[in-house]
Design an enzyme around this catalytic site. Structure first.
Site, short mmCIF file in Angstrom:
data_model
loop_
_atom_site.label_atom_id
_atom_site.label_comp_id
_atom_site.label_asym_id
_atom_site.label_seq_id
_atom_site.Cartn_x
_atom_site.Cartn_y
_atom_site.Cartn_z
N TYR A 1 -5.64 3.30 -2.02
CA TYR A 1 -4.90 2.09 -1.67
C TYR A 1 -3.44 2.52 -1.47
O TYR A 1 -2.63 2.53 -2.39
CB TYR A 1 -5.06 1.00 -2.74
CG TYR A 1 -6.46 0.44 -2.83
CD1 TYR A 1 -7.38 0.66 -1.81
CD2 TYR A 1 -6.87 -0.31 -3.92
CE1 TYR A 1 -8.66 0.15 -1.89
CE2 TYR A 1 -8.16 -0.82 -4.00
CZ TYR A 1 -9.05 -0.59 -2.98
OH TYR A 1 -10.34 -1.08 -3.04
N HIS B 1 -16.20 5.24 -4.80
CA HIS B 1 -15.78 4.22 -3.83
C HIS B 1 -16.90 3.88 -2.85
O HIS B 1 -17.10 2.71 -2.49
CB HIS B 1 -14.53 4.72 -3.07
CG HIS B 1 -13.65 3.62 -2.59
ND1 HIS B 1 -12.28 3.68 -2.63
CD2 HIS B 1 -13.93 2.42 -2.06
CE1 HIS B 1 -11.76 2.55 -2.15
NE2 HIS B 1 -12.76 1.78 -1.78
N PRO C 1 -13.67 -11.26 -1.87
CA PRO C 1 -14.36 -12.51 -2.20
C PRO C 1 -13.90 -13.69 -1.36
O PRO C 1 -14.61 -14.69 -1.26
CB PRO C 1 -13.99 -12.73 -3.67
CG PRO C 1 -12.69 -12.03 -3.86
CD PRO C 1 -12.77 -10.82 -2.96
N LEU C 2 -12.71 -13.54 -0.74
CA LEU C 2 -12.19 -14.64 0.07
C LEU C 2 -12.39 -14.36 1.56
O LEU C 2 -11.82 -15.04 2.41
CB LEU C 2 -10.70 -14.85 -0.24
CG LEU C 2 -10.44 -15.20 -1.71
CD1 LEU C 2 -8.97 -15.08 -2.05
CD2 LEU C 2 -10.95 -16.60 -2.02
N1 LIG Z 1 -14.89 -1.25 -2.87
C1 LIG Z 1 -14.52 -1.44 -1.62
O1 LIG Z 1 -14.99 -0.78 -0.69
C2 LIG Z 1 -13.48 -2.50 -1.35
C3 LIG Z 1 -13.22 -2.91 -0.04
C4 LIG Z 1 -12.27 -3.91 0.16
C5 LIG Z 1 -11.62 -4.48 -0.93
N2 LIG Z 1 -11.88 -4.04 -2.20
C6 LIG Z 1 -11.22 -4.63 -3.40
O2 LIG Z 1 -11.39 -6.05 -3.32
C7 LIG Z 1 -10.12 -6.67 -3.43
C8 LIG Z 1 -10.11 -7.98 -2.67
O3 LIG Z 1 -10.38 -7.77 -1.30
P1 LIG Z 1 -9.29 -8.09 -0.18
O4 LIG Z 1 -7.95 -8.04 -0.79
O5 LIG Z 1 -9.59 -7.20 0.97
O6 LIG Z 1 -9.71 -9.53 0.32
P2 LIG Z 1 -9.73 -11.01 -0.32
O7 LIG Z 1 -9.51 -10.95 -1.77
O8 LIG Z 1 -10.96 -11.64 0.20
O9 LIG Z 1 -8.51 -11.70 0.41
C9 LIG Z 1 -7.21 -11.33 0.07
C10 LIG Z 1 -6.21 -12.17 0.80
O10 LIG Z 1 -6.42 -13.56 0.53
C11 LIG Z 1 -5.18 -14.21 0.36
N3 LIG Z 1 -5.31 -15.06 -0.82
C12 LIG Z 1 -5.78 -14.70 -2.03
N4 LIG Z 1 -5.82 -15.74 -2.87
C13 LIG Z 1 -5.34 -16.80 -2.16
C14 LIG Z 1 -5.12 -18.16 -2.51
N5 LIG Z 1 -5.45 -18.62 -3.71
N6 LIG Z 1 -4.60 -18.98 -1.53
C15 LIG Z 1 -4.28 -18.50 -0.31
N7 LIG Z 1 -4.48 -17.21 0.04
C16 LIG Z 1 -5.00 -16.38 -0.87
C17 LIG Z 1 -4.12 -13.17 0.10
O11 LIG Z 1 -3.05 -13.42 1.01
P3 LIG Z 1 -1.58 -12.85 0.70
O12 LIG Z 1 -1.68 -11.41 0.87
O13 LIG Z 1 -0.74 -13.54 1.73
O14 LIG Z 1 -1.22 -13.26 -0.71
C18 LIG Z 1 -4.83 -11.84 0.29
O15 LIG Z 1 -4.20 -10.96 1.17
C19 LIG Z 1 -9.16 -5.63 -2.87
O16 LIG Z 1 -7.84 -5.90 -3.26
C20 LIG Z 1 -9.73 -4.38 -3.48
O17 LIG Z 1 -9.32 -4.24 -4.82
C21 LIG Z 1 -12.82 -3.07 -2.42
#
Ligand SMILES: NC(=O)c1ccc[n+]([C@@H]2O[C@H](COP(=O)([O-])OP(=O)(O)OC[C@H]3O[C@@H](n4cnc5c(N)ncnc54)[C@H](OP(=O)(O)O)[C@@H]3O)[C@@H](O)[C@H]2O)c1
Length: 288
Positions: A55, A129, A210-211
């Site tokens: 990251y 990963h 998750p979002l």
């Molecule tokens: N293992 C894997 O291969 C893998 C792959 C992808 C992700 N991940 C992990 O999963 C985590 C989450 O995934 P992600 O960050 O890609 O996607 P996500 O959690 O689905 O979406 C994140 C985005 O949603 C917005 N958000 C979050 N909460 C909100 C709320 N309550 N109201 C409005 N907007 C909101 C944020 O915007 P803002 O940035 O504007 O605040 C953020 O950038 C990552 O951080 C990482 O740790 C793992």
């Protein structure tokens, strides 16, 4: 905040964790903002932070997210329960691309780097990963088992895996968590049996993106299935999605990411929401 078991032999953690990726990849905020976001998350009761060595922006920046988390933990004035930091190895970022590299020697070197970046003697949860198509899966898992025997990592987790791969890994080392993509818009882990198998085994299912991830999450407030439910609960559509995920199985721990303090806090508060069966069904039936 309500708690859930992280996995067999591992402690309880907050039912909603924090995915720290957006604080360190392209489009990341200033580091001082990143620290504030992490502090706000912890203040809201989150006790699980998910990271990865990759990251960051590229191979020259490896460990950015882990260093940021270490800095935030050191400067946090809160007196809450101890925070569990999970990280991962097995990918690389040449010229900013995302590529597999889960050769045993690379995983071991990545783990040493993560120990330094996190400034700890032992990493609480170390996750593969993703399986590397160029490396036998058992060799990558074997490296994690060895790191555990050496006392460098406490618990072993997997990410982006199938039920067969989880079973294969379990024959070599206890598996505490599985981190797969899961949201109302990406339900494969519910359909392919990964959630069910992990629930049977007591393995924590860390639901990533998750979002819906960076782009899709922005459309949630306008979504016709989510809008009325959000209004009824005086909550955000994002929080409703997280509540839906928590209701799918008792071993699911969503790890939403955020760059903005208000988003991080709003997501943490979703653990307090409880959806009715009819509301859950309305989201089940919605075409996203
Ligand atoms: N293992 C894997 O291969 C893998 C792959 C992808 C992700 N991940 C992990 O999963 C985590 C989450 O995934 P992600 O960050 O890609 O996607 P996500 O959690 O689905 O979406 C994140 C985005 O949603 C917005 N958000 C979050 N909460 C909100 C709320 N309550 N109201 C409005 N907007 C909101 C944020 O915007 P803002 O940035 O504007 O605040 C953020 O950038 C990552 O951080 C990482 O740790 C793992």
């Amino acid at each position: 905040m309500q708690t859930r078991s992280l996995g067999p032999g591992a402690p309880l953690v907050s039912a909603i964790g924090f995915g720290a990726m957006p604080l360190s990849i392209q489009g990341r905020p200033d580091e001082s903002v990143g620290v504030r976001v992490i502090h706000a998350t912890l203040d809201a009761g989150v006790t699980l932070i998910d990271s990865a060595n990759v990251y960051c922006l590229d191979n020259g920046d490896i460990g950015h997210n882990e260093r940021l988390i270490a800095r935030a933990l050191k400067s946090w004035s809160g007196a809450g329960p101890s925070v569990l930091v999970a990280t991962k190895g097995g990918l690389a970022r040449p010229q900013g691309r995302w590529e597999s590299d889960a050769r045993p020697e690379r995983l071991k070197r990545a783990c040493e780097h993560s120990l330094k970046a996190l400034d700890v003697d032992c990493i609480a949860l170390y996750q593969l990963h993703a399986p590397d198509p160029q490396v036998p899966f058992v060799e990558s898992v074997g490296a994690l088992a060895e790191l555990q025997r050496e006392g460098k990592i406490r618990w072993v987790g997997l990410s982006n895996v199938s039920v067969d791969q989880i079973k294969q890994a379990q024959s070599m080392v206890p598996i505490v968590t599985v981190q797969n993509r899961l949201s109302p818009f990406a339900r494969q882990a519910l359909d392919d049996g990964v959630v069910r198998y992990c629930a049977e085994q007591g393995i924590g299912l860390l639901a990533f993106a998750p979002l819906g991830g960076a782009g899709l999450n922005k459309t949630l407030p306008q979504n016709p299935a989510l809008q009325p439910i959000a209004k009824r609960h005086s909550a955000s559509a994002h929080a409703i999605v997280l509540a839906w995920l928590l209701a799918q199985a008792s071993n699911i721990i969503p790890i939403p990411g955020a760059r903005a303090v208000e988003h991080a806090v709003d997501s943490a508060r979703a653990a307090e929401l409880s959806l009715s069966e009819a509301e859950r069904e309305a989201i089940d039936q919605a075409c996203f």
